[in-house]
Design an enzyme around this catalytic site. Structure first.
Site, PDB file in Angstrom:
ATOM      1  N   ARG A   1       0.841  -1.192   0.000  1.00 29.18           N
ATOM      2  CA  ARG A   1       0.000   0.000   0.000  1.00 29.18           C
ATOM      3  C   ARG A   1       0.884   1.254   0.000  1.00 29.18           C
ATOM      4  O   ARG A   1       2.064   1.195   0.395  1.00 29.18           O
ATOM      5  CB  ARG A   1      -0.907   0.004   1.219  1.00 29.18           C
ATOM      6  CG  ARG A   1      -0.176  -0.105   2.532  1.00 29.18           C
ATOM      7  CD  ARG A   1      -1.152  -0.109   3.689  1.00 29.18           C
ATOM      8  NE  ARG A   1      -0.582  -0.705   4.896  1.00 29.18           N
ATOM      9  CZ  ARG A   1      -1.265  -0.859   6.020  1.00 29.18           C
ATOM     10  NH1 ARG A   1      -2.509  -0.476   6.098  1.00 29.18           N
ATOM     11  NH2 ARG A   1      -0.701  -1.399   7.072  1.00 29.18           N
TER      12      ARG A   1
ATOM     13  N   ASP B   1      -6.160 -10.146   7.163  1.00 26.42           N
ATOM     14  CA  ASP B   1      -7.428 -10.673   6.635  1.00 26.42           C
ATOM     15  C   ASP B   1      -8.525  -9.613   6.570  1.00 26.42           C
ATOM     16  O   ASP B   1      -9.286  -9.546   5.605  1.00 26.42           O
ATOM     17  CB  ASP B   1      -7.919 -11.827   7.528  1.00 26.42           C
ATOM     18  CG  ASP B   1      -6.944 -12.969   7.535  1.00 26.42           C
ATOM     19  OD1 ASP B   1      -6.681 -13.535   6.464  1.00 26.42           O
ATOM     20  OD2 ASP B   1      -6.422 -13.278   8.620  1.00 26.42           O
ATOM     21  N   GLU B   2      -8.617  -8.806   7.626  1.00 28.23           N
ATOM     22  CA  GLU B   2      -9.713  -7.843   7.716  1.00 28.23           C
ATOM     23  C   GLU B   2      -9.605  -6.752   6.654  1.00 28.23           C
ATOM     24  O   GLU B   2     -10.581  -6.048   6.394  1.00 28.23           O
ATOM     25  CB  GLU B   2      -9.750  -7.222   9.126  1.00 28.23           C
ATOM     26  CG  GLU B   2      -8.511  -6.453   9.558  1.00 28.23           C
ATOM     27  CD  GLU B   2      -7.381  -7.331  10.107  1.00 28.23           C
ATOM     28  OE1 GLU B   2      -7.435  -8.549   9.928  1.00 28.23           O
ATOM     29  OE2 GLU B   2      -6.441  -6.758  10.707  1.00 28.23           O
TER      30      GLU B   2
ATOM     31  N   HIS C   1      -5.053 -18.182   4.230  1.00 28.09           N
ATOM     32  CA  HIS C   1      -6.101 -18.414   5.235  1.00 28.09           C
ATOM     33  C   HIS C   1      -7.431 -18.313   4.487  1.00 28.09           C
ATOM     34  O   HIS C   1      -7.591 -17.447   3.615  1.00 28.09           O
ATOM     35  CB  HIS C   1      -5.986 -17.358   6.341  1.00 28.09           C
ATOM     36  CG  HIS C   1      -6.942 -17.522   7.475  1.00 28.09           C
ATOM     37  ND1 HIS C   1      -7.608 -18.692   7.763  1.00 28.09           N
ATOM     38  CD2 HIS C   1      -7.357 -16.623   8.416  1.00 28.09           C
ATOM     39  CE1 HIS C   1      -8.365 -18.516   8.831  1.00 28.09           C
ATOM     40  NE2 HIS C   1      -8.238 -17.263   9.242  1.00 28.09           N
TER      41      HIS C   1
ATOM     42  N   ASP D   1      -9.232 -22.988  11.899  1.00 25.47           N
ATOM     43  CA  ASP D   1      -8.282 -21.974  12.361  1.00 25.47           C
ATOM     44  C   ASP D   1      -8.950 -21.022  13.356  1.00 25.47           C
ATOM     45  O   ASP D   1      -8.410 -20.731  14.433  1.00 25.47           O
ATOM     46  CB  ASP D   1      -7.765 -21.198  11.142  1.00 25.47           C
ATOM     47  CG  ASP D   1      -6.629 -20.264  11.493  1.00 25.47           C
ATOM     48  OD1 ASP D   1      -5.473 -20.706  11.413  1.00 25.47           O
ATOM     49  OD2 ASP D   1      -6.897 -19.099  11.846  1.00 25.47           O
TER      50      ASP D   1
HETATM   51  N1  LIG Z   1      -1.842 -20.491   7.459  1.00 24.00           N
HETATM   52  C1  LIG Z   1      -1.607 -20.128   8.707  1.00 24.00           C
HETATM   53  O1  LIG Z   1      -1.439 -20.950   9.629  1.00 24.00           O
HETATM   54  C2  LIG Z   1      -1.492 -18.664   9.005  1.00 24.00           C
HETATM   55  C3  LIG Z   1      -0.891 -18.241  10.199  1.00 24.00           C
HETATM   56  C4  LIG Z   1      -0.783 -16.875  10.456  1.00 24.00           C
HETATM   57  C5  LIG Z   1      -1.286 -15.978   9.516  1.00 24.00           C
HETATM   58  N2  LIG Z   1      -1.866 -16.431   8.373  1.00 24.00           N
HETATM   59  C6  LIG Z   1      -2.411 -15.506   7.373  1.00 24.00           C
HETATM   60  O2  LIG Z   1      -1.366 -14.782   6.758  1.00 24.00           O
HETATM   61  C7  LIG Z   1      -1.866 -13.528   6.292  1.00 24.00           C
HETATM   62  C8  LIG Z   1      -0.929 -12.436   6.777  1.00 24.00           C
HETATM   63  O3  LIG Z   1      -0.677 -12.613   8.136  1.00 24.00           O
HETATM   64  P1  LIG Z   1       0.688 -12.105   8.796  1.00 24.00           P
HETATM   65  O4  LIG Z   1       0.814 -12.816  10.082  1.00 24.00           O
HETATM   66  O5  LIG Z   1       1.796 -12.169   7.798  1.00 24.00           O
HETATM   67  O6  LIG Z   1       0.306 -10.570   9.063  1.00 24.00           O
HETATM   68  P2  LIG Z   1       1.288  -9.328   9.382  1.00 24.00           P
HETATM   69  O7  LIG Z   1       2.635  -9.765   9.766  1.00 24.00           O
HETATM   70  O8  LIG Z   1       0.507  -8.457  10.300  1.00 24.00           O
HETATM   71  O9  LIG Z   1       1.417  -8.591   7.946  1.00 24.00           O
HETATM   72  C9  LIG Z   1       0.302  -8.011   7.412  1.00 24.00           C
HETATM   73  C10 LIG Z   1       0.675  -7.327   6.110  1.00 24.00           C
HETATM   74  O10 LIG Z   1      -0.569  -6.845   5.614  1.00 24.00           O
HETATM   75  C11 LIG Z   1      -0.366  -5.553   5.114  1.00 24.00           C
HETATM   76  N3  LIG Z   1      -1.609  -4.765   5.182  1.00 24.00           N
HETATM   77  C12 LIG Z   1      -2.366  -4.544   6.285  1.00 24.00           C
HETATM   78  N4  LIG Z   1      -3.407  -3.761   5.942  1.00 24.00           N
HETATM   79  C13 LIG Z   1      -3.289  -3.485   4.620  1.00 24.00           C
HETATM   80  C14 LIG Z   1      -4.032  -2.722   3.699  1.00 24.00           C
HETATM   81  N5  LIG Z   1      -5.152  -2.093   4.061  1.00 24.00           N
HETATM   82  N6  LIG Z   1      -3.606  -2.680   2.421  1.00 24.00           N
HETATM   83  C15 LIG Z   1      -2.494  -3.332   2.034  1.00 24.00           C
HETATM   84  N7  LIG Z   1      -1.731  -4.061   2.859  1.00 24.00           N
HETATM   85  C16 LIG Z   1      -2.126  -4.144   4.142  1.00 24.00           C
HETATM   86  C17 LIG Z   1       0.688  -4.954   6.018  1.00 24.00           C
HETATM   87  O11 LIG Z   1       1.238  -3.918   5.263  1.00 24.00           O
HETATM   88  P3  LIG Z   1       2.343  -2.872   5.801  1.00 24.00           P
HETATM   89  O12 LIG Z   1       3.611  -3.669   5.743  1.00 24.00           O
HETATM   90  O13 LIG Z   1       2.241  -1.812   4.789  1.00 24.00           O
HETATM   91  O14 LIG Z   1       1.935  -2.469   7.183  1.00 24.00           O
HETATM   92  C18 LIG Z   1       1.618  -6.141   6.271  1.00 24.00           C
HETATM   93  O15 LIG Z   1       2.618  -6.196   5.283  1.00 24.00           O
HETATM   94  C19 LIG Z   1      -3.290 -13.437   6.838  1.00 24.00           C
HETATM   95  O16 LIG Z   1      -4.167 -13.856   5.820  1.00 24.00           O
HETATM   96  C20 LIG Z   1      -3.295 -14.447   7.972  1.00 24.00           C
HETATM   97  O17 LIG Z   1      -4.562 -15.000   8.290  1.00 24.00           O
HETATM   98  C21 LIG Z   1      -1.966 -17.751   8.093  1.00 24.00           C
END
Ligand SMILES: NC(=O)c1ccc[n+]([C@@H]2O[C@H](COP(=O)([O-])OP(=O)(O)OC[C@H]3O[C@@H](n4cnc5c(N)ncnc54)[C@H](OP(=O)(O)O)[C@@H]3O)[C@@H](O)[C@H]2O)c1
Length: 330
Positions: free
Chosen positions: A51, A86-87, A111, A194
């Site tokens: 973004r 996700d949100e 997810h 999950d």
């Molecule tokens: N399969 C599994 O077991 C598992 C486990 C954990 C998470 N997940 C999934 O992995 C995904 C990411 O999780 P994560 O733990 O990596 O999250 P995270 O570390 O919080 O990273 C979130 C990313 O999303 C970006 N973001 C947030 N709001 C945004 C917006 N409005 N527009 C564009 N980018 C945005 C952030 O951008 P900035 O860098 O610009 O802030 C950041 O790079 C989710 O879907 C989560 O459910 C899956």
């Protein structure tokens, strides 16, 4: 009971990914690990889409990735791997991907949340793929660097291209999951498992039990420090035993006194929480939870921040800080 058969590296062809242009949306825990593992597995030309004003831009560039904005990625690549919070998926889809997307572009998720609960109204030409490395993002990279991987689950909600299954498996292989085992699932199964797991057991359930135990002991005249050690601090030792040996193995490893007493109480606790668990299933599968969470996110997470502040004010947090300081843990 039949458990599913696993696929391993030797069963999966990486060729389906070879000709694909891929951009990863987000460079947080999963985004960075996916990007590095994909590249180290030989997937070339991986881009990172962020973004405007993203604090992650410098990090992705320092790691050697081309960084593009969300609209450009939507217009350029064959697959977008959505690794943003996700949100935010609904807004990212509506504001950036939908109006700009290259025809036939597919979406990959780690997810099932946003597809299962209707945040994304993808058109018929859009592959909807789940490629979930099960675990926190940091572990995706750490396990890969140690020569292993996390368990992977794949699902295809829509196979517009006719090659979505092959893409899903190749993507998980590139993450390192083919070293540990890759299994088929569905978006519904992954999303519900999950979310129920984190709400009712691992996070919400565990914290409720720990706090209730602490409050009950303090109410019975036990010192806060002793109560904290026995209901909160020692959780780690039990979790580690369950992680390495299973529940029966944990019971075998603790004292007979603890085991005898726990078997007696476990059933009554299960009976008490079963209606709550059933309510959580209904709340999640109906989409009500997703709607509430997205609404709160759009109100600057007001409700989440209130709950977070309240949790931080609980007396046991001060007790925990005192103990961790004494133990040199903080
Ligand atoms: N399969 C599994 O077991 C598992 C486990 C954990 C998470 N997940 C999934 O992995 C995904 C990411 O999780 P994560 O733990 O990596 O999250 P995270 O570390 O919080 O990273 C979130 C990313 O999303 C970006 N973001 C947030 N709001 C945004 C917006 N409005 N527009 C564009 N980018 C945005 C952030 O951008 P900035 O860098 O610009 O802030 C950041 O790079 C989710 O879907 C989560 O459910 C899956």
């Amino acid at each position: 009971m039949t458990l599913p058969a696993a696929l391993y590296d030797r069963d999966i062809d990486m060729a389906p990914l070879a000709g694909c242009q891929l951009a990863l949306v987000g460079y947080g825990n999963h985004g960075r690990s996916h990007a590095l593992n994909l590249r180290d597995s030989g997937v070339s030309g991986v881009m990172v889409a962020l973004r405007a004003g993203s604090p992650s831009r410098a990090k992705a560039q320092a790691d050697g990735f081309e960084v593009v904005d969300l609209d450009e990625a939507a217009a350029r690549v064959d697959y977008l791997s959505i690794l943003a919070a996700d949100e935010a998926h609904g807004a990212i889809w509506t504001d950036h991907i939908k109006p700009n997307r290259k025809a036939g572009q597919g979406l990959i998720f780690c997810h099932g949340f946003s597809v299962e609960y209707g945040l994304i109204d993808a058109p018929d030409d859009c592959d909807l793929i789940l490629a979930a490395a099960k675990g926190p993002g940091g572990a995706v990279r750490d396990s890969y660097e140690r020569g292993g991987g996390l368990t992977g689950f794949w699902a295809v909600e829509r196979n517009a291209s006719g090659r979505a299954e092959e893409i899903a498996k190749a993507y998980l292989k590139a993450l390192g999951c083919g070293r540990a085992g890759i299994f088929k699932t569905s978006f519904r199964e992954e999303a519900l498992a999950d979310i129920l797991g984190e709400q009712a057991v691992l996070v919400g359930g565990m914290c409720a039990l720990a706090r209730q135990g602490y409050e009950t002991l303090v109410g019975a005249g036990i010192s806060p420090l002793m109560a904290y050690i026995d209901t909160v601090h020692e959780l780690k030792y039990i979790a580690d035993l369950i992680h390495t040996r299973g529940i029966a193995g944990m019971y075998a490893a603790i004292s007979d006194t603890a085991e005898f007493g726990a078997h007696g109480v476990e059933g009554r606790i299960a009976e008490a929480v079963r209606p709550v668990f059933d309510e959580v299933v209904t709340d999640v599968t109906s989409g009500d939870f997703a709607r509430r969470w997205v609404a709160d996110f759009e109100q600057d997470r007001a409700s989440l921040l209130r709950a977070r502040a309240k949790a931080g004010e609980h007396e046991l947090e001060a007790t925990g800080r005192y103990l961790r300081k004494a133990l040199g843990l903080e």
